[in-house]
Design a protein around this motif. Structure first.
Motif, PDB file in Angstrom:
ATOM      1  N   THR A 252       0.834  -1.201   0.000  1.00 53.32           N
ATOM      2  CA  THR A 252       0.000   0.000   0.000  1.00 53.32           C
ATOM      3  C   THR A 252       0.871   1.253   0.000  1.00 53.32           C
ATOM      4  OG1 THR A 252      -0.159  -0.451   2.352  1.00 53.32           O
ATOM      5  CG2 THR A 252      -2.073  -0.950   1.037  1.00 53.32           C
ATOM      6  N   PHE A 253       2.122   1.108  -0.452  1.00 54.28           N
ATOM      7  CA  PHE A 253       3.021   2.262  -0.472  1.00 54.28           C
ATOM      8  C   PHE A 253       3.583   2.429  -1.883  1.00 54.28           C
ATOM      9  CE2 PHE A 253       5.030  -1.555   1.216  1.00 54.28           C
ATOM     10  CZ  PHE A 253       6.000  -1.794   0.272  1.00 54.28           C
TER      11      PHE A 253
ATOM     12  N   PHE B  77       9.303   5.169  -2.964  1.00 52.74           N
ATOM     13  CA  PHE B  77       9.512   5.849  -1.682  1.00 52.74           C
ATOM     14  C   PHE B  77      10.972   5.682  -1.253  1.00 52.74           C
ATOM     15  CE2 PHE B  77       9.128   6.961   2.714  1.00 52.74           C
ATOM     16  CZ  PHE B  77       7.995   7.760   2.807  1.00 52.74           C
TER      17      PHE B  77
ATOM     18  N   MET C   3       9.525  -0.497  10.978  1.00 53.09           N
ATOM     19  CA  MET C   3       8.171   0.003  11.263  1.00 53.09           C
ATOM     20  C   MET C   3       7.319  -1.024  11.989  1.00 53.09           C
ATOM     21  SD  MET C   3       6.994   2.187   8.036  1.00 53.09           S
ATOM     22  CE  MET C   3       8.204   3.259   7.330  1.00 53.09           C
TER      23      MET C   3
ATOM     24  N   LEU D 163       7.010  -0.418  15.711  1.00 55.18           N
ATOM     25  CA  LEU D 163       6.182   0.658  16.268  1.00 55.18           C
ATOM     26  C   LEU D 163       5.157   0.040  17.212  1.00 55.18           C
ATOM     27  CD1 LEU D 163       5.516   2.835  13.121  1.00 55.18           C
ATOM     28  CD2 LEU D 163       6.509   3.651  15.250  1.00 55.18           C
TER      29      LEU D 163
ATOM     30  N   GLY E 112      11.108   9.679  19.787  1.00 54.99           N
ATOM     31  CA  GLY E 112      12.478   9.583  19.296  1.00 54.99           C
ATOM     32  C   GLY E 112      12.695   8.461  18.299  1.00 54.99           C
ATOM     33  N   TRP E 113      13.913   7.983  18.256  1.00 55.55           N
ATOM     34  CA  TRP E 113      14.338   7.049  17.226  1.00 55.55           C
ATOM     35  C   TRP E 113      14.269   5.605  17.743  1.00 55.55           C
ATOM     36  CZ3 TRP E 113      13.677   6.763  12.636  1.00 55.55           C
ATOM     37  CH2 TRP E 113      14.495   6.049  11.752  1.00 55.55           C
ATOM     38  N   TYR E 114      14.506   4.639  16.867  1.00 56.43           N
ATOM     39  CA  TYR E 114      14.481   3.232  17.275  1.00 56.43           C
ATOM     40  C   TYR E 114      15.630   2.911  18.217  1.00 56.43           C
ATOM     41  CZ  TYR E 114      11.062   2.590  13.572  1.00 56.43           C
ATOM     42  OH  TYR E 114       9.952   2.679  12.795  1.00 56.43           O
TER      43      TYR E 114
ATOM     44  N   ARG F 195       8.406  -7.730   8.326  1.00 58.68           N
ATOM     45  CA  ARG F 195       7.822  -6.569   8.990  1.00 58.68           C
ATOM     46  C   ARG F 195       6.678  -7.004   9.910  1.00 58.68           C
ATOM     47  NH1 ARG F 195       4.529  -1.782   5.838  1.00 58.68           N
ATOM     48  NH2 ARG F 195       3.186  -3.553   5.387  1.00 58.68           N
TER      49      ARG F 195
ATOM     50  N   ARG G  23       9.614   8.584  13.656  1.00 59.04           N
ATOM     51  CA  ARG G  23       9.127   7.243  13.294  1.00 59.04           C
ATOM     52  C   ARG G  23       7.666   7.282  12.870  1.00 59.04           C
ATOM     53  NH1 ARG G  23      10.210   3.370  18.209  1.00 59.04           N
ATOM     54  NH2 ARG G  23       9.595   5.221  19.349  1.00 59.04           N
ATOM     55  N   GLN G  24       6.857   8.025  13.648  1.00 56.94           N
ATOM     56  CA  GLN G  24       5.432   8.085  13.342  1.00 56.94           C
ATOM     57  C   GLN G  24       5.182   8.798  12.008  1.00 56.94           C
ATOM     58  OE1 GLN G  24       6.743   8.499  16.325  1.00 56.94           O
ATOM     59  NE2 GLN G  24       5.587   7.187  17.711  1.00 56.94           N
TER      60      GLN G  24
ATOM     61  N   LEU H 219       7.248   9.042   9.534  1.00 55.79           N
ATOM     62  CA  LEU H 219       7.726   8.154   8.472  1.00 55.79           C
ATOM     63  C   LEU H 219       6.675   7.079   8.178  1.00 55.79           C
ATOM     64  CD1 LEU H 219       9.967   7.206   6.559  1.00 55.79           C
ATOM     65  CD2 LEU H 219      10.945   5.902   8.432  1.00 55.79           C
ATOM     66  N   ALA H 220       6.131   6.467   9.241  1.00 54.32           N
ATOM     67  CA  ALA H 220       5.156   5.388   9.064  1.00 54.32           C
ATOM     68  C   ALA H 220       3.885   5.909   8.398  1.00 54.32           C
ATOM     69  CB  ALA H 220       4.832   4.743  10.408  1.00 54.32           C
TER      70      ALA H 220
ATOM     71  N   SER I  85       3.630   8.552   6.476  1.00 53.87           N
ATOM     72  CA  SER I  85       3.910   8.911   5.079  1.00 53.87           C
ATOM     73  C   SER I  85       4.034   7.665   4.211  1.00 53.87           C
ATOM     74  CB  SER I  85       5.230   9.685   4.947  1.00 53.87           C
ATOM     75  OG  SER I  85       5.319  10.677   5.907  1.00 53.87           O
ATOM     76  N   PHE I  86       4.615   6.617   4.759  1.00 48.68           N
ATOM     77  CA  PHE I  86       4.942   5.436   3.953  1.00 48.68           C
ATOM     78  C   PHE I  86       3.729   4.531   3.760  1.00 48.68           C
ATOM     79  CE2 PHE I  86       6.700   1.031   3.785  1.00 48.68           C
ATOM     80  CZ  PHE I  86       7.290   1.142   2.548  1.00 48.68           C
ATOM     81  N   ASP I  87       3.024   4.217   4.828  1.00 49.37           N
ATOM     82  CA  ASP I  87       1.984   3.192   4.758  1.00 49.37           C
ATOM     83  C   ASP I  87       0.986   3.423   5.896  1.00 49.37           C
ATOM     84  OD1 ASP I  87       0.460   0.911   4.615  1.00 49.37           O
ATOM     85  OD2 ASP I  87       2.146  -0.455   4.353  1.00 49.37           O
TER      86      ASP I  87
ATOM     87  N   PHE J 116      -0.657   0.234   7.583  1.00 48.65           N
ATOM     88  CA  PHE J 116       0.205  -0.515   8.493  1.00 48.65           C
ATOM     89  C   PHE J 116       0.467   0.272   9.772  1.00 48.65           C
ATOM     90  CE2 PHE J 116       4.111  -2.296  10.208  1.00 48.65           C
ATOM     91  CZ  PHE J 116       3.805  -3.645  10.172  1.00 48.65           C
TER      92      PHE J 116
ATOM     93  N   VAL K  56      -0.350   3.379  15.734  1.00 51.60           N
ATOM     94  CA  VAL K  56      -0.026   4.798  15.557  1.00 51.60           C
ATOM     95  C   VAL K  56      -1.342   5.552  15.320  1.00 51.60           C
ATOM     96  CG1 VAL K  56       1.139   6.479  14.076  1.00 51.60           C
ATOM     97  CG2 VAL K  56       2.224   4.279  14.570  1.00 51.60           C
TER      98      VAL K  56
END
Lengths: 266, 301
Positions: free
Chosen positions: A108-109, A113, A123, A126, A133-135, A175, B155-156, B158-159, B161-163, B166, B172
């Motif tokens: 679905t992307f 990208f 992802m 999540l 912040g970051w992972y 994923r 992260r949010q 990015l997620a 924007s991307f999909d 998902f 999210v």
């Protein structure tokens, strides 16, 4: 006095035993009751009942527009039932979502990208741990493990748009796995890839079934019946059958046409 | 060009202009990247143009036009986001309508503002040379807010924007982050209005990120490159416009447009050359297995 005293503990013991028994394999992880859903005036699902036990590997088959993807979206909580109800792991789907791993039919992307395979799989982390912040390093370790499990570790630095159909399916599977799901839900995971790779992916799913409940949608009943433990046939309503029971009569009822059954062994 | 550099040391307003361009570039690099990868340039255009309504109202009621622009941009971002979420089928029609309605409201207010007539052109096409010193502080504050928000929720964003689907499955809050992203676009629009005006905003919001996207393949990389390109375009446009006394806004846009076209052609050529080289390469490493099977049957003795 004393008999009741003796009886009471033994009753509660047998109760707790039966609860423990139902808590293991036989407790449904997905329970769908009298589910109905329509898009506008067009009923897609009517009176669907489906119970999936922990540890099952269920194939959901049926003709195009038979409601397979809609049923998945309802189980995932992306759509809300219009009649009936759904419980996933004993809770409403929206609350159980993070325990589900989902592999969509079509990505679905956009393919162009600017993102690497590793970032895509990240992802799936999540919703676990801190949202800011970051992972964390632990997330990256989990991503490498998930990519290794689907035999796609070497793809990690590649851009998502450069993958072949089979490679992309493996990455989407990673994923889904990296989020530590209890149930894996796949919508036509092999629709866009060739048959040899299709077999590889189903071998992989069969291995994952040792620790996960799996629900897989397919239009190819003949192919998946060699892998799954049970087949559910959906065309607006649901008819459940064991793998052995897939025969010409059922196919006829399901597709309203003669379908040549292909005999094949695995 | 040397004339421009001499003028830079002489005139404080030129240094302010250069600084304004730099501050605007941070917004256009970071948020422009999302606009490009999420393909919401049309929504961003709608937000940018309907801002005139807020600027006109602020002028009429005697507020700071930039504050009016900021409020109008945020309101129109939320309306446009709401429209897209509720009636996605007619999204383009409704965004187009809001686009025009916002401008019409603004022009009516401006027409009814007593004693006013000259500044309309600078709202529409910007005037980087007239940015007041105190607006630099506002721009810096907006930049800080943008960068902090994106860093905290990278992260949010990015997620989402991307999909989106998902992201929703991973818990999210997609609607929230989508609307927040549009609000960040609104803030960026206000930053850029200072430099190029609301009609030309959309070019600076998309072109630097699009050029960056030709060469780097990560969101963070695109943001850095797009910011640097934005600084290059605003400073370069300002310098080019100085000697022949051209309006700075359109010069900046034309420079960005020219670089974009050149880059699109160049990256197209590079892609084609890479593809040709791949096709000419001998059998790749994975293929010998197939060759091994076919080998004995192939050349018949």
């Amino acid at each position: 006095m004393s008999p009741t005293l003796h009886q009471a503990p033994s009753q509660s013991l047998s109760q707790s035993l039966s609860q423990a028994g139902s808590g293991s394999l036989s407790q449904p992880v997905i329970a769908v009751e009298n589910l109905g859903f329509s898009y506008g005036d067009n009923p897609v699902l009517v009176g669907v009942d489906l119970v999936i036990a922990a540890g099952e590997f269920l194939g959901l088959v049926g003709p195009n527009a038979g409601g397979k993807s809609t049923l998945l979206k309802l189980i995932l909580g992306l759509l809300a039932p219009q009649t009936g109800r759904i419980r996933v792991l004993g809770r409403p789907p929206r609350e159980a979502r993070r325990q589900l791993g989902y592999v969509p039919q079509y990505p679905t992307f956009p393919r162009d990208f600017p993102i690497s395979v590793e970032q895509v799989v990240l992802m799936g982390r999540l919703g676990l741990g801190s949202q800011l912040g970051w992972y964390r390093p632990a997330d990256r370790v989990a991503v490498r493990a998930a990519l290794a499990e689907v035999e796609a570790l070497d793809l990690a630095p590649r851009r998502i748009g450069t993958l072949s159909g089979g490679q992309l399916q493996r990455v989407l599977l990673a994923r889904a796995l990296v989020g530590e799901p209890r149930i894996l839900i796949l919508d036509e995971p092999t629709a866009n890839i060739d048959q040899r790779v299709e077999g590889d992916i189903f071998e992989l799913l069969a291995r994952l079934n040792a620790r996960l409940t799996i629900l897989v949608v397919s239009h190819d009943i003949a192919f998946i019946s060699g892998y799954v433990k049970r087949v559910a046939c959906l065309n607006r309503t649901l008819i459940c059958h064991r793998t052995e029971a897939v025969d010409g009569d059922l196919l006829h009822r399901l597709y309203h046409a003669d379908v040549r059954a292909v005999a094949h062994g695995h | 060009m040397s004339e421009f550099i001499t003028a830079l040391t002489d005139h404080a307003f030129l240094r302010t202009a250069l600084l304004a361009g730099l501050l605007a570039s941070i917004g256009c690099g970071v948020i422009g990247t999302y606009v490009v990868v999420k393909r919401i340039a049309f929504l961003a255009g709608g937000i940018a143009h309907s801002v005139l309504g807020g600027m006109g109202a602020a002028l009429y009621f005697g507020f700071d036009p930039l504050l009016g622009a900021l409020i109008a941009a945020l309101v129109s971002a939320l309306i446009i986001g709401g429209v897209r979420l509720a009636w996605s089928a007619q999204e383009d029609t409704l965004v187009g309508a809001l686009w025009a309605i916002g401008m019409a409201v603004g022009i009516l207010f401006i027409a009814k503002t007593p004693g006013y007539s000259t500044d309309l052109m600078s709202y529409l096409f910007g005037n980087i040379l007239l940015v007041p010193q105190r607006d630099l502080w506002l721009m810096a504050g907006l930049d800080l807010a943008l960068v902090l928000t994106v860093a905290l929720f990278y992260r949010q964003f990015l997620a989402v924007s991307f999909d989106e689907e998902f992201a929703r499955l991973r818990g999210v809050p997609v609607t929230f982050f989508y609307l927040l992203l549009l609000c960040l676009v609104a803030v960026t629009v206000v930053l850029l209005i200072q430099v190029v005006g609301l009609i030309l905003v959309i070019a600076l919001l998309t072109l630097p990120a699009a050029v960056a996207g030709h060469y780097v393949h990560s969101l963070g990389g695109m943001m850095v490159i797009a910011t640097l390109l934005g600084i290059g375009f605003t400073s370069g446009g300002l310098a080019l416009s100085y000697t022949p006394d051209l309006p700075a806004g359109p010069t900046i846009i034309l420079l960005a447009g020219a670089v974009y076209v050149a880059s699109a052609v160049l990256s197209g050529l590079l892609t084609r050359r890479r593809a040709r080289r791949l096709a000419q390469r001998p059998v790749p490493a994975a293929m010998p297995a197939v060759g091994g099977i076919l080998g004995p049957a192939g050349p018949n003795p």
